[in-house]
Design an enzyme around this catalytic site. Structure first.
Site, PDB file in Angstrom:
ATOM      1  CG  ASP A 265      -1.812   1.197   1.319  1.00 32.57           C
ATOM      2  OD1 ASP A 265      -2.656   1.348   0.429  1.00 32.57           O
ATOM      3  OD2 ASP A 265      -1.670   1.983   2.280  1.00 32.57           O
ATOM      4  CD  GLU A 302      -2.050   2.811  -3.457  1.00 30.27           C
ATOM      5  OE1 GLU A 302      -2.984   3.573  -3.741  1.00 30.27           O
ATOM      6  OE2 GLU A 302      -1.842   2.386  -2.305  1.00 30.27           O
ATOM      7  CG  ASP A 327      -3.752   5.008  -9.024  1.00 36.27           C
ATOM      8  OD1 ASP A 327      -4.187   3.852  -9.152  1.00 36.27           O
ATOM      9  OD2 ASP A 327      -3.523   5.525  -7.915  1.00 36.27           O
ATOM     10  CG  ASP A 328      -0.938   8.590 -14.560  1.00 35.83           C
ATOM     11  OD1 ASP A 328      -1.247   8.820 -13.367  1.00 35.83           O
ATOM     12  OD2 ASP A 328      -0.001   9.163 -15.133  1.00 35.83           O
ATOM     13  CG  PHE A 329      -5.336   2.356 -17.844  1.00 41.46           C
ATOM     14  CD1 PHE A 329      -5.000   2.280 -19.183  1.00 41.46           C
ATOM     15  CD2 PHE A 329      -6.497   1.710 -17.419  1.00 41.46           C
ATOM     16  CE1 PHE A 329      -5.805   1.584 -20.093  1.00 41.46           C
ATOM     17  CE2 PHE A 329      -7.316   1.026 -18.304  1.00 41.46           C
ATOM     18  CZ  PHE A 329      -6.961   0.964 -19.650  1.00 41.46           C
ATOM     19  CG  HIS A 330      -9.110   4.594 -12.200  1.00 41.56           C
ATOM     20  ND1 HIS A 330      -9.280   5.858 -11.653  1.00 41.56           N
ATOM     21  CD2 HIS A 330     -10.280   3.931 -11.989  1.00 41.56           C
ATOM     22  CE1 HIS A 330     -10.491   5.952 -11.140  1.00 41.56           C
ATOM     23  NE2 HIS A 330     -11.117   4.797 -11.326  1.00 41.56           N
ATOM     24  CG  HIS A 331      -6.553   8.976 -12.149  1.00 37.84           C
ATOM     25  ND1 HIS A 331      -7.344   8.220 -11.317  1.00 37.84           N
ATOM     26  CD2 HIS A 331      -5.467   9.338 -11.409  1.00 37.84           C
ATOM     27  CE1 HIS A 331      -6.775   8.132 -10.122  1.00 37.84           C
ATOM     28  NE2 HIS A 331      -5.637   8.801 -10.158  1.00 37.84           N
ATOM     29  CD  GLN A 397      -8.848   5.954  -7.844  1.00 36.76           C
ATOM     30  OE1 GLN A 397      -9.511   6.987  -7.835  1.00 36.76           O
ATOM     31  NE2 GLN A 397      -7.564   5.934  -7.516  1.00 36.76           N
ATOM     32  N   GLY A 399     -14.331   3.699  -2.998  1.00 36.14           N
ATOM     33  CA  GLY A 399     -14.568   3.994  -1.585  1.00 36.14           C
ATOM     34  C   GLY A 399     -14.181   5.392  -1.163  1.00 36.14           C
TER      35      GLY A 399
END
Length: 612
Positions: A265, A302, A327-331, A397, A399
């Site tokens: 984490d 992470e 995370d850039d892919f998700h965002h 993303q 919660g």
């Protein structure tokens, strides 16, 4: 002289009926094991030059409960307790790790590049909220195509409701989930059906309630400020022994519980300016363990630093971790689908962001970040696709939204199919979040069950403060309330009916294609090209391998787009179209075959795959 590696905690031997106790408490003058059950007694421990107190107890019962007694005055649970059956304030329990019968001696694990990861939270995955209740669900996950589950943290936390990121006993398995044997049974069952297990661990902070490490030694330093107060001491005085505590914890999960890998984490919150960083040292020890044990174990970090130092080898000055969350892919994808552009989404306002992420993983590789108001990231050139784990949803993303909405509450059914396609044809390791595969609509909210009223109030205020950078309105759900926990449980029966069943079938088909077609199965970023249609939110993703080539078309517009695609050479035959009636679409506008020079129309919020 360097400190030696030291086991910590209690170590029981059934052969001798003895138990070895090791605990680090360098500032204490006197320390004893205080056994409180089944018969009370004190066992004095001896201190070595490094501040470790050690001793052996005879005639130990497996029902033994104990504290450490500090300086003859204060009883505290074992910092490396294997089990806290009476909660974070109660006594620790002796565990016999040798008695469990494993059936996975031939298990070699799933290679990272082949993983289809499924993140889950034990407490809300089933109504029972236990490890045992997950096991009957494994055939459904296997049928979907999942070959790896990632379990959110199980380290003992206060009460019986928590995300897991308030854990205070890193070696203890949450009692309400099923304790040590419950986790072993789950891992054993997963390996029987060829599913790997990744465990999420938290090494950047401890929860506030039940954290008695302060009584033992300098586990924390005030050199750095963190969102949780003083930082964990990875580079200050006595940090050798603190590092040992965490390294031994990692090896404990790999050895005693046969875990296949760890997700670390928020490593960006591990503050460490030493010449040999803890994260580098940890990876080296895991590599040693893998070689001695005969199968590869993985570390997945992470990190929001967009820094490939996490992935570089030790020889190249890196930490040597196997992969990281990207995370850039998700965002990029989330912003395109939802139109949200507040908070950190303000950095991901155009389709160019997703285009770049498909090519490089990171969107920011040294450019100026408006949200951060500084340059951010570095180049990922030379790093294979399996170095990056991508998703369209995860616990954070969802919660960390005001009311914990999943993507299914933010976009329509067509957009959910498009998102699934965009994820599963990427040249990266895909991760699903539990329930995503059938469009679960229950929220996944943040929840705790702390016992301290002042702490509960502080958590409530802290949550409200977190949401200020987003344009979300409404009241923050009470994280302490049982309702947010109950509302966050999956509704499994939905996956067997209507549009939910169709979406699950769609995911299953995409995963089948990903595994079967070499151009999708091999995560070679050098054989990936992305094209976009001028002035339109439309992407064409071309991936290829020897004698295998795939072209994916994605329309993120809410209207049809007519264009002449840039087609690589080939005879392109349709494999799948999200607009087909099979997937309760409105009927495909794209042709069965794509020809060079032809004009085509792609439906709104739709996705199609062609094979050459």
């Amino acid at each position: 002289m360097l400190v030696k590696s030291m086991r910590v905690g209690s170590h029981y031997s059934a052969e001798t009926n003895k138990c070895q106790f090791n605990v680090w408490a360098p500032m204490r003058e006197k320390l004893a094991v205080h056994i409180v059950h089944p018969q009370e007694k004190l066992i004095e421990l001896k201190k070595d030059e490094w501040g470790y107190w050690q001793g052996e107890a005879k005639d130990i019962d497996l029902e033994t409960l104990y504290f450490y007694q500090l300086d003859g005055e204060t009883d505290r649970p074992d910092p490396a307790s294997n089990w806290q059956p009476q909660g974070v304030h109660g006594p620790s329990k002796v565990v016999d790790h040798q008695k469990f019968t494993w059936n996975d001696t031939s298990w070699q694990g799933i290679p990272l590049a082949e993983m289809i990861i499924y993140e889950l939270h034990v407490g809300t995955f089933t109504p029972e909220g236990t490890f045992a209740a997950i096991i009957p669900r494994l055939p459904e996950l296997k049928d979907l195509g999942i070959n790896t589950i990632e379990i959110m943290p199980v380290a003992q936390f206060p009460g019986d409701r928590n995300w897991g990121y308030d854990g205070v006993y890193l070696y203890g398995v949450q009692d309400s989930y099923g304790g040590p044997d419950g986790l072993k049974q789950l891992v054993n069952a997963c390996h029987q059906v060829d599913i790997s297990v990744i465990l999420d661990v938290v090494y950047n902070h401890f929860g506030p309630e039940g954290n008695y490490l302060w009584d033992y030694g300098p586990y924390f330093t005030n050199k750095y400020n963190t969102p949780w107060g003083n930082a964990v001491n990875f580079d200050d005085e006595c940090s050798n022994e603190v590092r040992n505590f965490f390294i031994e914890n990692t090896l404990y999960w790999l050895d005693k519980y046969h875990i296949d890998g760890l997700r670390l984490d928020a490593v960006h919150a591990i503050y460490d300016m030493s010449a040999e960083p803890f994260l580098q040292q940890l990876a080296a020890r895991v590599e040693e363990f893998s070689k001695s044990d005969g199968r590869k174990r993985y570390l997945i970090a992470e990190s929001d630093l967009n820094d490939v130092r996490v992935l570089r080898s030790k020889e190249q000055g890196g930490f040597g971790h196997d992969a990281q969350w990207c995370d850039d892919f998700h965002h990029s994808l989330h912003s395109l689908l939802t139109g949200e552009n507040s908070g950190y989404y303000s950095d991901f306002k155009s389709i160019e962001c997703l285009k770049k992420s498909y090519k490089e993983g990171y969107v920011y590789t040294g450019e100026y970040s408006p949200h951060r108001k500084r340059n951010h990231g570095n180049s990922t050139l030379g790093f294979a696709g399996e170095k990056f784990v991508v998703c369209i949803q995860n616990h954070d993303q969802i919660g960390n939204r005001l009311i914990g909405e999943r993507l299914s509450a933010l976009v329509n059914f067509e957009a959910l199919k498009l998102a699934a396609g965009a994820l599963l044809i990427s040249p990266f390791v895909p991760m699903l979040y539990m329930g995503e595969e059938y469009g679960e609509e229950a929220p996944f909210m943040y929840f705790v069950s702390h016992g301290d009223p002042n702490l509960v109030e502080a958590v409530r205020k802290g949550r409200a403060e977190e949401f200020k950078s987003f344009n979300w309105s409404g009241e923050v759900p009470d994280p302490q309330g049982e309702k947010v926990f109950m509302d966050s449980q999956l509704n499994w029966e939905k996956s067997r009916e209507g549009k939910y069943k169709i979406l699950r079938s769609f995911y299953k088909r995409l995963i089948e294609l990903r595994k079967k077609i070499p151009a999708l199965a091999k995560l070679d970023r050098t054989k990936t090209e992305v094209y976009n249609v001028a002035d339109k939110n439309v992407l064409l993703l071309h991936r290829w391998e020897e004698k295998s080539s795939v072209l994916s078309l994605m329309n993120f517009e809410k209207e049809s787009v007519t264009f002449e695609p840039q087609l690589p050479q080939g005879n392109w035959q349709k494999l799948l179209n999200s607009s087909d009636q099979e997937w309760i679409g409105n009927g495909a506008a794209l042709p069965e075959k794509l020809l060079s020079g032809q004009t085509v129309t792609i439906n709104p919020l739709s996705f199609a795959v062609y094979e050459e």
